[in-house]
Design an enzyme around this catalytic site. Structure first.
Site, PDB file in Angstrom:
ATOM      1  N   ARG A 105      -5.999   9.205   4.546  1.00 17.71           N
ATOM      2  CA  ARG A 105      -5.151  10.054   5.388  1.00 17.71           C
ATOM      3  C   ARG A 105      -3.917  10.545   4.635  1.00 17.71           C
ATOM      4  O   ARG A 105      -3.416  11.619   4.886  1.00 17.71           O
ATOM      5  CB  ARG A 105      -4.704   9.280   6.624  1.00 17.71           C
ATOM      6  CG  ARG A 105      -5.842   8.884   7.507  1.00 17.71           C
ATOM      7  CD  ARG A 105      -6.228  10.005   8.441  1.00 17.71           C
ATOM      8  NE  ARG A 105      -7.453   9.680   9.147  1.00 17.71           N
ATOM      9  CZ  ARG A 105      -8.323  10.570   9.552  1.00 17.71           C
ATOM     10  NH1 ARG A 105      -8.143  11.847   9.308  1.00 17.71           N
ATOM     11  NH2 ARG A 105      -9.407  10.205  10.189  1.00 17.71           N
ATOM     12  N   ILE A 146       7.973   6.850  16.793  1.00 16.15           N
ATOM     13  CA  ILE A 146       7.631   7.650  15.600  1.00 16.15           C
ATOM     14  C   ILE A 146       6.335   8.455  15.783  1.00 16.15           C
ATOM     15  O   ILE A 146       6.304   9.652  15.528  1.00 16.15           O
ATOM     16  CB  ILE A 146       7.511   6.752  14.340  1.00 16.15           C
ATOM     17  CG1 ILE A 146       8.772   5.914  14.146  1.00 16.15           C
ATOM     18  CG2 ILE A 146       7.195   7.595  13.098  1.00 16.15           C
ATOM     19  CD1 ILE A 146      10.002   6.680  13.729  1.00 16.15           C
ATOM     20  N   ARG A 187      -8.461  -0.842   4.623  1.00 12.82           N
ATOM     21  CA  ARG A 187      -7.601   0.201   4.032  1.00 12.82           C
ATOM     22  C   ARG A 187      -6.273  -0.394   3.563  1.00 12.82           C
ATOM     23  O   ARG A 187      -5.649   0.143   2.643  1.00 12.82           O
ATOM     24  CB  ARG A 187      -7.288   1.284   5.068  1.00 12.82           C
ATOM     25  CG  ARG A 187      -8.418   2.259   5.336  1.00 12.82           C
ATOM     26  CD  ARG A 187      -7.956   3.359   6.273  1.00 12.82           C
ATOM     27  NE  ARG A 187      -6.615   3.761   5.906  1.00 12.82           N
ATOM     28  CZ  ARG A 187      -5.632   4.039   6.760  1.00 12.82           C
ATOM     29  NH1 ARG A 187      -5.851   3.985   8.055  1.00 12.82           N
ATOM     30  NH2 ARG A 187      -4.443   4.384   6.343  1.00 12.82           N
ATOM     31  N   LYS A 205       0.835  -1.205   0.000  1.00 12.02           N
ATOM     32  CA  LYS A 205       0.000   0.000   0.000  1.00 12.02           C
ATOM     33  C   LYS A 205       0.871   1.256   0.000  1.00 12.02           C
ATOM     34  O   LYS A 205       0.625   2.187  -0.779  1.00 12.02           O
ATOM     35  CB  LYS A 205      -0.891  -0.005   1.253  1.00 12.02           C
ATOM     36  CG  LYS A 205      -1.588   1.307   1.525  1.00 12.02           C
ATOM     37  CD  LYS A 205      -2.460   1.242   2.747  1.00 12.02           C
ATOM     38  CE  LYS A 205      -1.765   1.598   4.036  1.00 12.02           C
ATOM     39  NZ  LYS A 205      -1.426   3.021   4.209  1.00 12.02           N
ATOM     40  N   ASN A 206       1.886   1.276   0.858  1.00 12.16           N
ATOM     41  CA  ASN A 206       2.681   2.497   1.011  1.00 12.16           C
ATOM     42  C   ASN A 206       3.599   2.770  -0.179  1.00 12.16           C
ATOM     43  O   ASN A 206       4.240   3.808  -0.240  1.00 12.16           O
ATOM     44  CB  ASN A 206       3.489   2.453   2.307  1.00 12.16           C
ATOM     45  CG  ASN A 206       2.590   2.621   3.522  1.00 12.16           C
ATOM     46  OD1 ASN A 206       1.395   2.876   3.377  1.00 12.16           O
ATOM     47  ND2 ASN A 206       3.151   2.463   4.704  1.00 12.16           N
ATOM     48  N   CYS A 236      -5.968  12.704  13.185  1.00 10.88           N
ATOM     49  CA  CYS A 236      -5.677  11.378  12.665  1.00 10.88           C
ATOM     50  C   CYS A 236      -5.631  10.339  13.759  1.00 10.88           C
ATOM     51  O   CYS A 236      -5.380  10.631  14.909  1.00 10.88           O
ATOM     52  CB  CYS A 236      -4.352  11.420  11.933  1.00 10.88           C
ATOM     53  SG  CYS A 236      -3.845   9.826  11.414  1.00 10.88           S
ATOM     54  N   ASP A 276       4.795   0.629  11.830  1.00 10.14           N
ATOM     55  CA  ASP A 276       3.561  -0.033  11.381  1.00 10.14           C
ATOM     56  C   ASP A 276       3.470  -1.492  11.832  1.00 10.14           C
ATOM     57  O   ASP A 276       2.380  -2.063  11.858  1.00 10.14           O
ATOM     58  CB  ASP A 276       3.447   0.033   9.844  1.00 10.14           C
ATOM     59  CG  ASP A 276       3.105   1.434   9.362  1.00 10.14           C
ATOM     60  OD1 ASP A 276       2.888   2.314  10.211  1.00 10.14           O
ATOM     61  OD2 ASP A 276       3.048   1.641   8.131  1.00 10.14           O
ATOM     62  N   ARG A 287      -0.850  14.752  12.748  1.00 13.96           N
ATOM     63  CA  ARG A 287       0.010  14.410  11.605  1.00 13.96           C
ATOM     64  C   ARG A 287       0.344  15.676  10.847  1.00 13.96           C
ATOM     65  O   ARG A 287      -0.236  15.978   9.810  1.00 13.96           O
ATOM     66  CB  ARG A 287      -0.689  13.385  10.713  1.00 13.96           C
ATOM     67  CG  ARG A 287       0.096  12.092  10.754  1.00 13.96           C
ATOM     68  CD  ARG A 287      -0.617  10.932  10.278  1.00 13.96           C
ATOM     69  NE  ARG A 287       0.276  10.046   9.540  1.00 13.96           N
ATOM     70  CZ  ARG A 287      -0.087   8.844   9.150  1.00 13.96           C
ATOM     71  NH1 ARG A 287      -1.295   8.421   9.374  1.00 13.96           N
ATOM     72  NH2 ARG A 287       0.756   8.089   8.502  1.00 13.96           N
ATOM     73  N   PRO A 288       1.287  16.450  11.387  1.00 17.89           N
ATOM     74  CA  PRO A 288       1.625  17.733  10.772  1.00 17.89           C
ATOM     75  C   PRO A 288       2.206  17.546   9.373  1.00 17.89           C
ATOM     76  O   PRO A 288       2.738  16.475   9.045  1.00 17.89           O
ATOM     77  CB  PRO A 288       2.677  18.316  11.719  1.00 17.89           C
ATOM     78  CG  PRO A 288       3.177  17.196  12.539  1.00 17.89           C
ATOM     79  CD  PRO A 288       2.147  16.119  12.536  1.00 17.89           C
ATOM     80  N   ILE A 289       2.097  18.592   8.545  1.00 20.86           N
ATOM     81  CA  ILE A 289       2.661  18.521   7.191  1.00 20.86           C
ATOM     82  C   ILE A 289       3.672  19.661   6.975  1.00 20.86           C
ATOM     83  O   ILE A 289       3.961  20.033   5.845  1.00 20.86           O
ATOM     84  CB  ILE A 289       1.557  18.538   6.107  1.00 20.86           C
ATOM     85  CG1 ILE A 289       0.643  19.768   6.266  1.00 20.86           C
ATOM     86  CG2 ILE A 289       0.752  17.265   6.126  1.00 20.86           C
ATOM     87  CD1 ILE A 289      -0.262  20.003   5.061  1.00 20.86           C
ATOM     88  N   ASP A 290       4.178  20.197   8.087  1.00 15.73           N
ATOM     89  CA  ASP A 290       5.101  21.344   7.988  1.00 15.73           C
ATOM     90  C   ASP A 290       6.325  21.069   7.115  1.00 15.73           C
ATOM     91  O   ASP A 290       6.760  21.921   6.345  1.00 15.73           O
ATOM     92  CB  ASP A 290       5.535  21.784   9.398  1.00 15.73           C
ATOM     93  CG  ASP A 290       6.151  20.638  10.195  1.00 15.73           C
ATOM     94  OD1 ASP A 290       5.487  19.602  10.354  1.00 15.73           O
ATOM     95  OD2 ASP A 290       7.302  20.757  10.634  1.00 15.73           O
TER      96      ASP A 290
END
Ligand code: UD1
Length: 417
Positions: free
Chosen positions: A92, A328, A398, A22-23, A116, A306, A121-124
């Site tokens: 997500r 993490i 998912r 998936k990833n 989340c 994971d 889950r920052p996207i900075d």
């Protein structure tokens, strides 16, 4: 909402062919947007997250066709640059589309998926890197608007943490930028190498993917490509954990063993016999397990976050003290109280969960809190006496293709309600 009914006690014994990752599939699907032509993607798993990615591509104007595990994306006529709240919220990791939309359209508007399941889950890092490539960004009411009036320009990017998603976004965006981009402190997960292989096959010039320094020389355009997605090391960890909790044996074919040493080390440590040949992993459980001690999640090649919940689900079977230290994500233990409903008796202390000694589990009604936490509940239920009902399995769907069917083939008593 669908549920799984699991009756514990059966021992897993059998062979399984691993699904595509998936990833890996998700960023590759996003990257198809760069190619004004067809991309043929084999081994693309049939998952709700992949469906959500395909819906985003369709919304952007691509034509997507699936034939079993092959997906063809034709991005020739892509025209749209907006991903609304509904689509972004369905997956997500929709943020991985940001770099691709900007690179193709020169602008992007994307809603953030909001809070989340694994904590904030920052996207900075995604945004500051894109700024360095020449993107002007405005964030308002959960919507990120990006503009790049003069086109993307390569640059030197220093990541303060090796974020998988940020590394992927930068690689994708930098492929069509003018000049050279260097990512210092890049994530080195194998799925990033798979993305780079896909893009290089399409004519991109990416070097160093899989290491902490990735160099991308921009090219004017990319060409039609055919690619096979790598297999899913986290799904492999799931089936190994399932086999372990039942004290059984399993063969996994198409297994990227060379990318999952830390996972294989865990099972060796608890006393499993492992035989690895090419892409085939065979594991047989001992009559008496050993304690695992402390397992620490960290960035690749360390033990993957994971896979944390999956091994925690095996702790009930292990003697002595068994811990997982999660480094993490901040809020990755929401499945633990659910495991405890089955009798797992796992204690959380900050970033660590610990189980002491073997535990007898009993069937119970439990709720999935997230994708891997959900899989962990099913795994634990295999070792519980009597019947368990695992609710909200949309989380599991998912990331796992035909999860119940595959477990059934391995000897598990499971049915979807
Ligand atoms: C990806 C994987 C996910 C896996 C994770 C870590 C996909 C679709 N998802 O997620 O399954 O658990 O890698 O291996 O591939 N962070 C920031 N700012 C940012 C970005 C990240 O602070 O801009 C933090 C996150 O909050 C987290 C850490 O960095 O604490 C790791 O996140 P990241 O590597 O980006 O994970 P994802 O790419 O979201």
């Amino acid at each position: 909402m669908n549920s799984f009914k699991v009756t514990g006690g059966n021992r897993i014994d059998g062979s399984i062919k691993l699904q595509g990752a998936k990833n890996s599939a998700l960023p590759i699907l996003a990257a198809t947007l760069l190619i004004k032509n067809k991309s043929v993607i084999h081994n693309c798993p049939d998952l709700s997250d992949v469906d959500a990615a395909l819906k985003i591509l369709v919304k952007l104007g691509c034509v997507c066709v699936r034939d079993e595990n092959t997906v063809i994306v034709d991005s020739t006529d892509a025209f749209n640059y907006e991903v609304g709240k509904e689509l972004a919220g369905e997956m997500r990791s929709s943020i991985v589309f940001l770099g691709a939309i900007i690179a193709r359209m020169g602008k992007a508007v994307i809603s953030s998926p909001g809070g989340c399941e694994l904590g904030p889950r920052p996207i900075d890092m995604h945004l500051s890197a894109l700024k360095q490539l020449g993107v002007i960004i405005k964030e308002e009411d959960g919507v990120t608007s990006c503009n790049c009036p003069n086109g993307l320009v390569g640059g030197e990017i220093y990541l303060r943490f090796p974020s998988v998603g940020a590394t992927e976004n930068i690689i994708i965006a930098a492929c069509l930028a003018r000049g050279k981009t260097v990512i210092h402190g890049a994530a080195s997960e194998p799925e990033i190498s798979d993305l780079a292989d896909f893009l290089n096959r399409a004519g991109a010039r990416i070097k160093g993917a899989g290491s902490n320094t990735v160099i991308i020389e921009g090219v004017p355009c990319l060409k039609s490509v055919e690619h096979t997605v790598m297999s899913d090391r986290i799904v492999a960890a799931t089936f190994l954990s399932a086999a372990a909790v039942t004290g059984g044996s399993i063969e996994i074919t198409d297994c990227p063993a060379y990318n999952m040493q830390s996972i294989l080390d865990f099972f060796e440590k608890i006393g499993c016999y492992m035989k690895i040949k090419n892409n085939r992993v065979y594991m047989k459980c001992p009559s008496e397990f050993k304690a695992s001690g402390v397992t620490v999640t960290d960035v690749y090649p360390a033990f993957p976050t994971d896979a944390g919940p999956l091994i925690v689900a095996t702790f009930s079977r292990l003697p002595g003290e068994n811990s997982l230290l999660e480094t993490i994500f901040e809020n990755r233990f929401r499945y633990v109280p659910e495991l405890n409903k089955l009798g797992a008796d796992i204690c959380q202390n900050g970033k660590t969960v610990t189980s002491k000694g073997k535990k007898k589990l009993f069937g119970a009604d439990v709720n999935c809190t997230d994708l891997r936490g959900g899989a962990a509940l099913v795994i634990a239920a295999l070792n519980a006496e009597g019947e368990s009902v695992v609710n909200d399995i949309y989380h599991i769907e998912r990331g796992y293709q035909s999860f119940a069917l595959n477990l059934k083939k391995l000897g598990v008593d499971i049915e979807e309600l």
